[in-house]
Design a protein around this motif. Structure first.
Motif, short mmCIF file in Angstrom:
data_model
loop_
_atom_site.label_atom_id
_atom_site.label_comp_id
_atom_site.label_asym_id
_atom_site.label_seq_id
_atom_site.Cartn_x
_atom_site.Cartn_y
_atom_site.Cartn_z
N ALA A 28 0.80 4.25 -2.84
CA ALA A 28 0.65 5.50 -2.47
C ALA A 28 1.74 6.42 -3.06
O ALA A 28 1.57 7.42 -3.60
CB ALA A 28 0.47 5.68 -1.08
N ASP A 83 0.57 10.36 -3.04
CA ASP A 83 -0.39 10.58 -1.85
C ASP A 83 0.53 10.57 -0.74
O ASP A 83 0.49 9.49 0.06
CB ASP A 83 -1.55 9.49 -1.95
N GLN A 108 0.84 -1.22 0.04
CA GLN A 108 -0.03 0.11 0.09
C GLN A 108 0.75 1.10 0.03
O GLN A 108 0.63 2.27 -0.79
CB GLN A 108 -0.92 -0.01 1.17
N ASP A 162 -0.47 11.78 2.21
CA ASP A 162 -1.12 11.61 3.51
C ASP A 162 -1.13 9.86 3.77
O ASP A 162 -1.08 9.57 4.77
CB ASP A 162 -2.61 12.52 3.28
N GLN A 163 -1.40 9.59 2.51
CA GLN A 163 -1.62 8.22 2.55
C GLN A 163 -0.34 7.27 3.19
O GLN A 163 -0.35 6.41 3.75
CB GLN A 163 -1.92 7.56 1.24
N ILE A 164 0.65 7.77 2.62
CA ILE A 164 2.21 7.28 2.97
C ILE A 164 2.28 7.56 4.20
O ILE A 164 2.69 6.38 4.97
CB ILE A 164 3.18 8.17 2.18
N SER A 165 1.98 8.68 4.76
CA SER A 165 2.30 8.91 6.35
C SER A 165 1.38 8.00 7.18
O SER A 165 2.00 7.39 8.26
CB SER A 165 1.90 10.17 6.41
N SER A 166 0.25 7.69 6.91
CA SER A 166 -0.92 7.09 7.80
C SER A 166 -0.45 5.67 7.61
O SER A 166 -0.26 4.77 8.81
CB SER A 166 -2.16 7.28 7.25
N ILE A 167 -0.14 5.19 6.49
CA ILE A 167 0.17 3.82 6.31
C ILE A 167 1.60 3.42 7.01
O ILE A 167 1.84 2.36 7.59
CB ILE A 167 0.07 3.18 4.95
N ASP A 205 0.97 6.94 -6.41
CA ASP A 205 0.04 7.98 -6.85
C ASP A 205 0.35 9.37 -6.11
O ASP A 205 -0.33 10.31 -6.09
CB ASP A 205 -1.44 7.60 -6.04
#
Length: 573
Positions: free
Chosen positions: A42, A47, A38, A49-54, A45
């Motif tokens: 990210a 992304d 994931q 925010d997605q990289i940080s949260s995952i 893409d």
């Protein structure tokens, strides 16, 4: 395996807890590749925010897995050490119930290896099982399913990898298995030779046999080394073979995914996840294979420990027999005895009676059966035929404590235990006071050298009593034998290392202080038993004469021959 399960019951809670932590750790390992996929998606893409949260989730999962792994290791080690200690204690307790025949059947060196090396192998098995037994199936099945889901097009790569790795495991471990039993056998032999050599170092050096002993040890050690090297070689071939197969699987996967990525760039994250799952599948099989290897050796050790625990002692005592105060009479009724695997009886149809307080001498040529007779009275062996009575009671009907308190045996080879002089004397009487020690050491003529020690009765005794001379050890052994005020005292040539004056003083003290005790004196010298109330003459396991010295000189040809050979007339005069 029943030995292992029996002792694992005590650690049910720790075992369940360890299994839970293993499951948490494996789930963490299985989840991480998916999270990594994931993250890569990210990145593709862009992304953030997605990289940080995952990424945070990935770190948390990794930390949870790490903590679970540490806790599992700590608990597994605790259980493994506990089970090992319990089995070691059970084995030691069992050995304490063995008769001389049981111990001779195994041999001392063999029993030592079973209580040390074999139990260490079992400890390793428990440790490895708690760390890997749950981990392997969860990791294998989970990785297999997730790899299929991640890149279903490459299902055949997974199947080929599994088949090849399993084949390698089967081939190498089947070859290793047959060598483990031989390794344990030669480990027994190396231990036995080393033990004999160290115990008999004075003999080896006095006969200049160092080279022969080195050669004997080297031959056995080389055989042990040979089988160990074979196992090590197979193991060293196995790991590179695993790595080769796994790397080929990765190369093949990348080759076939290359064209797929051109049409579908999103597969870049999937291929990374797929590779991770391939590695986990391979690791599950490798760990399982290694566990099988160690388990095969541990199962051999478990079997050897089981043999000890399942062995029934040749001599058992009636649990319903009550403690009682016995008289000191001893009677042999048509007693015969044969050692295991011997073709002839060591004793044949022996019958005699000794009254309380009598001094009975036992003489005969070497191998006549004197020591064998002595070992039958305290029931170290049971007679093959006939019966032995103490105080009018058959030995087999007596309570163990009653028998041990009634009969004391002092052997020719004086054995002292490491500790202190008082520790050794209290083997004969657990609650012996200093006054008891003073009395018995005076009887055995040991007090004179004990009082020269800095700490007197608390003076240190080295292993096997090597800091005392042969005569001193014999006197301490006699003190240990008489301290419990036994009804029957057996001295099996136990004054052989004493000078004539000390031997005379010991016997005079025994006659004076223990005149109520039935004393059996086994001796090579007629002078040691010449004043006995009754003398038993043994020849080739048969009782060929009974009577006083004067009577036997007149009636027993065997006794007269021994007497004349030793110039007994001069000794008597």
């Amino acid at each position: 395996m029943k030995v292992l399960f029996q002792h694992l019951k005590k650690y049910r809670f720790e075992t369940v807890l360890s299994t839970i932590f293993v499951a948490i750790m494996v789930i963490s390992q299985l989840w991480q590749p998916k999270l990594l996929q994931q993250v890569l998606d990210a990145i593709m893409d862009d992304d953030m925010d997605q990289i940080s949260s995952i990424g945070i989730i990935l770190i948390v999962v990794a930390v949870i897995g790490l903590i679970a792994g540490i806790l599992n290791t700590v608990i597994s080690a605790k259980v493994a050490q506990g089970v090992g200690a319990d089995i070691r204690e059970s084995t030691f307790r069992k050995v304490q119930t063995f008769s001389f025949s049981n111990i001779e059947r195994f041999s001392t060196g063999n029993l030592v290896v079973r209580q040390t090396n074999d139990i260490t192998q079992v400890q390793n098995l428990v440790m490895m099982s708690l760390q890997s037994l749950t981990r392997i199936p969860i990791m294998f099945i989970g990785s297999f399913i997730l790899a299929m889901v991640t890149l279903p097009e490459l299902w055949w790569v997974i199947i080929v990898l599994v088949v090849l790795v399993v084949l390698i495991v089967m081939i190498t471990f089947s070859a290793m298995g047959r060598h483990f039993a031989k390794i344990q056998h030669f480990l027994d032999r190396v231990n036995a030779i080393a033990k004999e050599n160290l115990a008999g170092m004075r003999v080896v050096k006095s006969f200049v046999q160092e080279d022969n002993e080195i050669e004997r040890f080297t031959k056995t050690s080389d055989k042990l080394t040979h089988h160990t090297i074979i196992v090590g070689t197979l193991f060293s071939v196995m790991i590179p073979a695993f790595m080769l197969v796994s790397n080929l699987a990765v190369v093949v996967s990348i080759y076939f995914v290359g064209d797929m990525v051109k049409d579908n760039p999103e597969l870049i994250g999937a291929i990374a996840s797929f590779m991770n799952y391939l590695m986990q599948i391979m690791m599950a099989i490798i760990i399982g294979g290694m566990m099988m290897m160690f388990a095969s050796r541990a199962f051999i050790s478990l079997g050897r420990i089981g043999e000890v625990l399942d062995t029934e002692p040749d001599i058992t005592y009636d649990p319903d027999a009550k403690e009682e105060d016995l008289a000191g009479s001893v009677e042999f009724r048509d007693v015969s005895f044969r050692y295991e695997n011997d073709d002839q009886d060591a004793l044949s149809h022996i019958s005699f009676e000794a009254q309380p307080g009598e001094m009975v001498g036992i003489v005969g040529a070497t191998g006549a059966g004197k020591s064998t007779m002595a070992q039958l009275i305290p029931r170290l062996y049971d007679p093959t035929d006939g019966e032995i009575l103490i105080g009018g009671k058959n030995l087999k009907q007596l309570n163990k404590k009653t028998l041990r308190e009634s009969v004391a045996l002092v052997l020719q080879r004086a054995l002292l235990f490491s500790g202190t002089i008082s520790d050794n004397l209290r083997h004969g009487k657990k609650d012996a006071s200093e006054a008891d020690m003073d009395k018995t050491t005076s009887i055995a003529q040991a007090k004179e050298f004990i009082e020269k020690q800095d700490k007197i009765y608390e003076a240190a005794v080295a292993e096997r009593g090597t800091n005392f001379s042969g005569g001193q050890k014999q006197r301490l052994s006699i003190s240990r034998g008489v301290i419990g005020d036994p009804k029957i005292l057996i001295l099996d040539d136990s004054t052989s290392a004493l000078d004539a004056r000390s031997e005379k003083l010991v016997k005079e003290a025994l006659n004076k202080e223990l005149n109520h005790t039935t004393t059996f004196i086994i001796a090579q010298k007629i002078s040691s038993v010449i004043h006995a109330d009754k003398i038993l003459v043994l020849d080739a396991g048969r009782l060929v004469g009974v009577g006083s010295h004067k009577e036997l000189v007149q009636t027993s040809e065997v006794y007269r021959e021994i007497y004349e050979t030793q110039k007994g007339k001069d000794v008597e005069a």
